[in-house]
Design a protein around this motif. Sequence first.
Motif, short mmCIF file in Angstrom:
data_model
loop_
_atom_site.label_atom_id
_atom_site.label_comp_id
_atom_site.label_asym_id
_atom_site.label_seq_id
_atom_site.Cartn_x
_atom_site.Cartn_y
_atom_site.Cartn_z
N LEU A 46 0.87 -1.16 0.00
CA LEU A 46 0.00 0.00 0.00
C LEU A 46 0.91 1.23 0.00
CD1 LEU A 46 -2.60 -1.28 2.58
CD2 LEU A 46 -3.13 -0.64 0.21
N GLY A 47 0.98 1.89 -1.15
CA GLY A 47 1.99 2.94 -1.28
C GLY A 47 3.36 2.29 -1.22
N SER A 48 4.15 2.63 -0.22
CA SER A 48 5.48 2.03 -0.06
C SER A 48 5.53 1.08 1.13
CB SER A 48 6.52 3.15 0.14
OG SER A 48 6.21 3.93 1.29
N THR A 49 4.35 0.75 1.70
CA THR A 49 4.30 -0.07 2.90
C THR A 49 3.86 -1.49 2.58
OG1 THR A 49 3.73 1.91 4.19
CG2 THR A 49 3.37 -0.22 5.24
N ALA A 50 4.71 -2.47 2.90
CA ALA A 50 4.39 -3.87 2.65
C ALA A 50 3.40 -4.39 3.68
CB ALA A 50 5.66 -4.71 2.68
N ALA A 51 2.45 -5.20 3.21
CA ALA A 51 1.42 -5.73 4.11
C ALA A 51 0.89 -7.05 3.58
CB ALA A 51 0.28 -4.71 4.26
N MET A 52 -0.03 -7.66 4.33
CA MET A 52 -0.68 -8.90 3.91
C MET A 52 -2.15 -8.83 4.29
SD MET A 52 0.20 -12.86 4.96
CE MET A 52 -0.30 -12.64 6.67
N ILE A 53 -3.02 -9.21 3.37
CA ILE A 53 -4.45 -9.18 3.63
C ILE A 53 -4.81 -10.31 4.59
CG2 ILE A 53 -6.74 -9.47 2.60
CD1 ILE A 53 -5.67 -8.11 0.10
N VAL A 54 -5.49 -9.95 5.70
CA VAL A 54 -5.78 -10.94 6.73
C VAL A 54 -7.28 -11.11 7.01
CG1 VAL A 54 -3.57 -10.65 7.89
CG2 VAL A 54 -5.49 -9.18 8.53
N ARG A 55 -8.11 -10.16 6.54
CA ARG A 55 -9.53 -10.28 6.85
C ARG A 55 -10.34 -9.50 5.82
NH1 ARG A 55 -12.74 -7.11 10.16
NH2 ARG A 55 -10.90 -5.98 10.90
N ARG A 56 -11.56 -10.01 5.55
CA ARG A 56 -12.46 -9.32 4.65
C ARG A 56 -13.70 -8.89 5.43
NH1 ARG A 56 -15.07 -11.68 -1.02
NH2 ARG A 56 -16.22 -9.77 -1.58
N PHE A 57 -14.24 -7.72 5.13
CA PHE A 57 -15.48 -7.26 5.74
C PHE A 57 -16.33 -6.61 4.64
CE2 PHE A 57 -12.21 -4.01 6.38
CZ PHE A 57 -12.80 -2.88 5.83
N ASP A 58 -17.53 -6.24 4.97
CA ASP A 58 -18.45 -5.68 3.99
C ASP A 58 -17.88 -4.39 3.39
OD1 ASP A 58 -20.69 -5.26 2.43
OD2 ASP A 58 -21.85 -4.33 4.04
N GLY A 59 -17.48 -4.45 2.14
CA GLY A 59 -16.97 -3.27 1.45
C GLY A 59 -15.47 -3.10 1.46
N GLY A 60 -14.76 -4.01 2.11
CA GLY A 60 -13.32 -3.82 2.13
C GLY A 60 -12.54 -4.94 2.80
N TYR A 61 -11.29 -4.61 3.16
CA TYR A 61 -10.37 -5.61 3.70
C TYR A 61 -9.53 -5.00 4.83
CZ TYR A 61 -11.39 -8.12 -0.62
OH TYR A 61 -12.03 -8.77 -1.66
N ALA A 62 -9.00 -5.89 5.64
CA ALA A 62 -8.02 -5.50 6.66
C ALA A 62 -6.69 -6.13 6.29
CB ALA A 62 -8.47 -5.97 8.05
N ALA A 63 -5.63 -5.37 6.41
CA ALA A 63 -4.29 -5.88 6.09
C ALA A 63 -3.36 -5.61 7.27
CB ALA A 63 -3.76 -5.22 4.82
N GLN A 64 -2.44 -6.52 7.49
CA GLN A 64 -1.45 -6.38 8.55
C GLN A 64 -0.12 -5.96 7.93
OE1 GLN A 64 -1.00 -9.84 11.01
NE2 GLN A 64 0.78 -9.03 12.09
N PHE A 65 0.50 -4.92 8.49
CA PHE A 65 1.79 -4.48 7.98
C PHE A 65 2.86 -5.53 8.26
CE2 PHE A 65 0.02 -0.10 9.11
CZ PHE A 65 -0.45 0.11 7.81
N ARG A 66 3.82 -5.66 7.35
CA ARG A 66 4.93 -6.59 7.59
C ARG A 66 5.75 -6.15 8.79
NH1 ARG A 66 8.79 -7.66 2.82
NH2 ARG A 66 9.65 -9.02 4.41
N MET A 67 5.90 -4.84 8.97
CA MET A 67 6.59 -4.31 10.14
C MET A 67 5.75 -3.17 10.69
SD MET A 67 10.60 -4.40 9.05
CE MET A 67 11.12 -4.68 10.75
N PRO A 68 5.51 -3.12 11.99
CA PRO A 68 4.70 -2.06 12.56
C PRO A 68 5.25 -0.67 12.23
CG PRO A 68 5.09 -3.78 14.17
CD PRO A 68 5.98 -4.08 13.01
N LEU A 69 4.36 0.30 12.11
CA LEU A 69 4.78 1.67 11.86
C LEU A 69 5.42 2.25 13.11
CD1 LEU A 69 1.57 3.02 10.05
CD2 LEU A 69 3.65 2.12 8.99
N SER A 70 6.22 3.27 12.93
CA SER A 70 6.81 3.96 14.07
C SER A 70 5.75 4.83 14.74
CB SER A 70 7.98 4.83 13.61
OG SER A 70 8.41 5.67 14.67
#
Length: 204
Positions: free
Chosen positions: A170-194
């Motif tokens: 997402l932009g320059s941030t690596a992530a992985m899709i972990v959940r789907r909900f009505d109208g979209g998705y939740a993704a977990q970052f590969r490394m937490p943000l500062s």
Amino acid sequence: MLTAPQNPKTGSVPVERRRHQRMKVVLLGRYMLPNRMEYPCQTTDISPGGLHMVAPAKAAIGDRVIVYLEHLGRIEGTAVRTTPAGFAMTITATSRKREKFTAQLTWLANREELGLPEDRRHERIVPRNPRCVLVLEDGTEHAVRLIDFSLSGVAFASDHQFEMGTAIRLGSTAAMIVRRFDGGYAAQFRMPLSADLLDENLEL
């Protein structure tokens, strides 16, 4: 010059971890070893001078390790001991950063016991600019709308169908899709943000 007292029986100097009180703080994060491989981790206890974590790949004693932990952000240090579940490391930081780290750590350790509310800096934040480009591993791009994000993940709206576990950027941030909900998705970052960068003006 002050020196650590020696053990009268062995003549050995106590290790770094004994200089600071260890707190039972459990945080999720990721760490990077000298070979630049990244792995998920979970802390079991932390002090201002070091931490112990459950880790799938153990660092060798003396290895420089970079860790990103939720609520605390980036931490650098040196592996000093391996354990059955992972390893322990010292924390390298300036005096000013260590003071801030100690305050954050104390707050986290006392939060549950004292019933303190969540720190607003770590709640889910609605971005000022919700437009973002999602890129798949094959280079395919999709325009998505960011709903909110936190240190560890993001929710976004999209009409496209994505599989769970899909690696994305997402932009320059690596992530992985972990959940789907009505109208979209939740993704977990590969490394937490500062935590220092987390506000509504952040662009991934």
